[in-house]
Every structure is written in structure tokens, then in C-alpha cells.
Design an enzyme around this catalytic site. Sequence first.
Site, mmCIF file in Angstrom:
data_model
loop_
_atom_site.group_PDB
_atom_site.id
_atom_site.type_symbol
_atom_site.label_atom_id
_atom_site.label_comp_id
_atom_site.label_asym_id
_atom_site.label_seq_id
_atom_site.Cartn_x
_atom_site.Cartn_y
_atom_site.Cartn_z
ATOM 1 N N ARG A 178 0.479 14.933 4.506
ATOM 2 C CA ARG A 178 0.737 13.799 3.599
ATOM 3 C C ARG A 178 1.134 14.236 2.189
ATOM 4 N NH1 ARG A 178 0.871 12.515 7.757
ATOM 5 N NH2 ARG A 178 -0.352 11.020 8.934
ATOM 6 N N SER A 227 -3.975 4.044 6.587
ATOM 7 C CA SER A 227 -5.172 4.883 6.404
ATOM 8 C C SER A 227 -5.462 5.024 4.919
ATOM 9 C CB SER A 227 -4.930 6.278 6.985
ATOM 10 O OG SER A 227 -4.750 6.167 8.373
ATOM 11 N N GLU A 297 -5.842 8.693 0.501
ATOM 12 C CA GLU A 297 -4.431 8.957 0.833
ATOM 13 C C GLU A 297 -3.546 8.003 0.033
ATOM 14 O OE1 GLU A 297 -3.545 9.372 5.048
ATOM 15 O OE2 GLU A 297 -1.636 8.316 4.761
HETATM 16 C C1 LIG Z 1 -0.052 -1.034 8.480
HETATM 17 C C2 LIG Z 1 0.261 0.332 7.883
HETATM 18 C C3 LIG Z 1 0.337 1.439 8.691
HETATM 19 C C4 LIG Z 1 0.629 2.698 8.139
HETATM 20 N N1 LIG Z 1 0.710 3.764 8.969
HETATM 21 C C5 LIG Z 1 1.012 4.975 8.462
HETATM 22 C C6 LIG Z 1 1.110 6.115 9.309
HETATM 23 O O1 LIG Z 1 0.939 6.048 10.521
HETATM 24 N N2 LIG Z 1 1.423 7.314 8.742
HETATM 25 C C7 LIG Z 1 1.637 7.444 7.401
HETATM 26 O O2 LIG Z 1 1.932 8.556 6.942
HETATM 27 N N3 LIG Z 1 1.542 6.379 6.576
HETATM 28 C C8 LIG Z 1 1.234 5.154 7.064
HETATM 29 N N4 LIG Z 1 1.140 4.081 6.223
HETATM 30 C C9 LIG Z 1 1.303 4.268 4.760
HETATM 31 C C10 LIG Z 1 2.724 4.027 4.240
HETATM 32 O O3 LIG Z 1 3.408 3.078 5.034
HETATM 33 C C11 LIG Z 1 3.554 5.311 4.179
HETATM 34 O O4 LIG Z 1 2.962 6.266 3.316
HETATM 35 C C12 LIG Z 1 4.982 5.009 3.674
HETATM 36 O O5 LIG Z 1 5.780 6.117 3.902
HETATM 37 C C13 LIG Z 1 5.045 4.647 2.188
HETATM 38 O O6 LIG Z 1 6.345 4.181 1.912
HETATM 39 P P1 LIG Z 1 6.593 3.059 0.800
HETATM 40 O O7 LIG Z 1 8.062 2.852 0.678
HETATM 41 O O8 LIG Z 1 5.801 1.855 1.089
HETATM 42 O O9 LIG Z 1 6.040 3.814 -0.465
HETATM 43 P P2 LIG Z 1 5.235 3.175 -1.696
HETATM 44 O O10 LIG Z 1 3.879 2.767 -1.243
HETATM 45 O O11 LIG Z 1 6.068 2.144 -2.354
HETATM 46 O O12 LIG Z 1 5.113 4.454 -2.643
HETATM 47 C C14 LIG Z 1 4.331 5.556 -2.242
HETATM 48 C C15 LIG Z 1 4.533 6.672 -3.276
HETATM 49 O O13 LIG Z 1 5.862 7.156 -3.172
HETATM 50 C C16 LIG Z 1 6.537 7.010 -4.428
HETATM 51 N N5 LIG Z 1 7.905 6.637 -4.104
HETATM 52 C C17 LIG Z 1 8.336 5.639 -3.314
HETATM 53 N N6 LIG Z 1 9.679 5.655 -3.224
HETATM 54 C C18 LIG Z 1 10.097 6.691 -3.994
HETATM 55 C C19 LIG Z 1 11.371 7.241 -4.318
HETATM 56 N N7 LIG Z 1 12.520 6.739 -3.842
HETATM 57 N N8 LIG Z 1 11.413 8.314 -5.145
HETATM 58 C C20 LIG Z 1 10.276 8.840 -5.670
HETATM 59 N N9 LIG Z 1 9.053 8.360 -5.403
HETATM 60 C C21 LIG Z 1 8.968 7.308 -4.563
HETATM 61 C C22 LIG Z 1 5.782 5.930 -5.187
HETATM 62 O O14 LIG Z 1 5.893 6.149 -6.585
HETATM 63 C C23 LIG Z 1 4.362 6.191 -4.723
HETATM 64 O O15 LIG Z 1 3.800 7.258 -5.472
HETATM 65 C C24 LIG Z 1 0.845 2.813 6.746
HETATM 66 C C25 LIG Z 1 0.758 1.674 5.931
HETATM 67 C C26 LIG Z 1 0.460 0.451 6.488
HETATM 68 C C27 LIG Z 1 0.390 -0.767 5.594
#
Ligand SMILES: Cc1cc2nc3c(=O)[nH]c(=O)nc-3n(C[C@H](O)[C@H](O)[C@H](O)COP(=O)(O)OP(=O)(O)OC[C@H]3O[C@@H](n4cnc5c(N)ncnc54)[C@H](O)[C@@H]3O)c2cc1C
Length: 308
Positions: A178, A227, A297
Amino acid sequence: MQEIKERIKRCWPGEILWDCRLANFSTLRVGGPADALIQPGDKASMIRLIGRLHEERIPWHVIGRGSNIVVADRGVDGVVIVLGRAFSAIHELETSEGHCISVEAGCSLARLLHFCSVHSLSGLEFVTGIPGSVGGAIMMNAGAWGGEISQALLSVELLDNVGNIEKRSLHADDFCYRGWQRPHGKIVISGQFLLHHDQESAIRARCQRYARLRAAKQPKGVANAGSFFRNPPGDAAGRLIEQAGLKGLRVGDAEVSSVHANFLVNRGKANAEDLRKLMYLVQNQVENQFGVHLHPEVLFLGRWEEQQ
Ligand SMILES: Cc1cc2nc3c(=O)[nH]c(=O)nc-3n(C[C@H](O)[C@H](O)[C@H](O)COP(=O)(O)OP(=O)(O)OC[C@H]3O[C@@H](n4cnc5c(N)ncnc54)[C@H](O)[C@@H]3O)c2cc1C
């Protein structure tokens, strides 16, 4: 406050959402306002925006789908930049290395998977059901079922805080569980993925299998961020929390899910502070019982009060 808004207006000629509640941009549905929220539609406008914000010394933060963040109730200073659907082009690339695609950071993982299956490209099926953007998944090295985004990632395009773009080649060992040496203050503009050909029906079957596994294990119909804690080495955070008897523990409307103990959910009216208090309770109980400290996380964003 008016002064910062005047300065933000000078940076961006397009639509600005003022005092925008970030709960609406987070899957946990908590979080106060950002002074301004801007959604650039393409790379050129993003570069101009970042350059201008730098000149005006206005703080900014970038988010994707908000599925891995907890935003403070007091909100976030400055500009929150959301890379959304308008920033989600996918291009096939000519390369000697195999089947390569370039994907803009605002593309949802669901759209990317759909593109892959229609084009018979395999290698990312494990992201089925992760509700994030490509940029967020790269920043978090998102993974599931033994796969991680870094395994298919060849390079990223990064934008720095003065508007310069750099293409950085990556290797699986640049990443860890992660995470990776996240480039501080840089924005992921796009990622280039190396995939391999397979039959569309086989790709879809794998995605469906992962979707079924997820549906059987994770809470449904309730706000969460996936998570909440990282798994400690050799163990699972969910197992420890469940063994500590904490399923169903609540602070206000924030609850340890009774379906999967590593999901802290918002039953409706929780605020960010409720979630943070619940997090501390879980950390203390697990540490007292098993001597293991659970690290979050999820990422905390905004103006938080000092811990009491
Ligand atoms: C129901 C559910 C299930 C999930 N299952 C998993 C799983 O199985 N495995 C897993 O790893 N995660 C899981 N996640 C967590 C999450 O979906 C992942 O970490 C996802 O990749 C985050 O993407 P996001 O666009 O929502 O990022 P955000 O939550 O919007 O941002 C996360 C971080 O990334 C940064 N960021 C976002 N976009 C950029 C960019 N373009 N440039 C620089 N920084 C950026 C943000 O500043 C922040 O620090 C889950 C979440 C939910 C709600």
C-alpha cells in the site's frame, strides 16, 4: 477569507465550488468544507492551475474518488483539486514491450477494467470492486487477492508544483505494501500499464469471481473507506480486531463493521471525529490485548484538532 477567494479566482477562469463540503467527495461521507474545489478537465488546464496556485502561494491538495481518505470536520485550507471523469482518457501505446496502455489519473478503476475486458487485455482484474481512480490507486499501490497495481505499472507522468511534467519509469521493487516512495507534492497525471492478451470471456469470468468474493466478505450499503488499517506483517488487522471482540463497537454513528472488522463504517450521521475516536479505541484495545499497533491505511486530510 474573502482575500484568499479573490486570489483563487485569479488562478482559475472556470467553475469553482466555494466552501464545498468534502463529505460529498469522500466514500466515508464525512468532512467539512474546502475553501474551493476545482475539477480540471485536461492536462493543459491542470498545468496552468498548478503554476498559478504556486505563484499565489495558495495551498492545494489533490484527490481522486475519495475512497481512501478521512477529511477533518473543520475542512481543508486552500484548493482541493478533484481529478474526475473529465480526466479519464485511455490510449493504446505502440511499444516493443507488449500491450501497453496509458491511462489518465482521473479514470475510475471500473472504467479501466471495462476497457481492458473489451480490448482483451488482462493483468488488472484483481482491482474489481475497488472504487478508486487510477491516480489514487497508483498513490496507494492499491491491491487485492495477491495483486498490486505496481505489478502492471511501467511508468507514471508526474506534475510538480511549478507546472513541470516528468515521466518516471517504475519497477515493482520501487513499491511496498500500500505504498511507495510517494513523490511529495506531485500529481500523478497518467500511468502506463503493461498488460497481456487473453480472451474477453476469461477476463470477465475472473472479474466476476473477484466481485463475488468481495460481496461475500465486505459490508454493503454503508459508507466506508475499505480496509481502515494496514495488515501488520504476517497477520490481518481484521482478524485481530475481531479477536479483540470489537465488531459492532460504536462511537456515535461510526461503527466497527459486524461483517468485516477492518471496515470502520459510517452508519449515517458519523462525523470525522467519531471515526477518529473509534480508530483510537480499536488501536488501544488491539495493542493492549495483542501488543500489535495497527497503522491506518486511510489518509487523514485537513485541519485536525490535536489528539486529546
Ligand atoms: C468499498 C471499498 C473497498 C476498497 N477495497 C480496496 C482494496 O481491495 N484494495 C485497496 O488497495 N484499496 C481498497 N479501497 C481503498 C481505495 O479504494 C483505494 O486506495 C483507491 O485506490 C483510492 O483511490 P481514490 O481515487 O479514491 O483516492 P483518494 O482516496 O481520493 O486519494 C488517496 C490518496 O491518493 C492521493 N491522490 C489521489 N489521486 C492522486 C493523483 N492523481 N496524484 C497524486 N495524488 C493523488 C490523495 O491525495 C490521497 O493522499 C477500498 C475502498 C472502498 C470504499
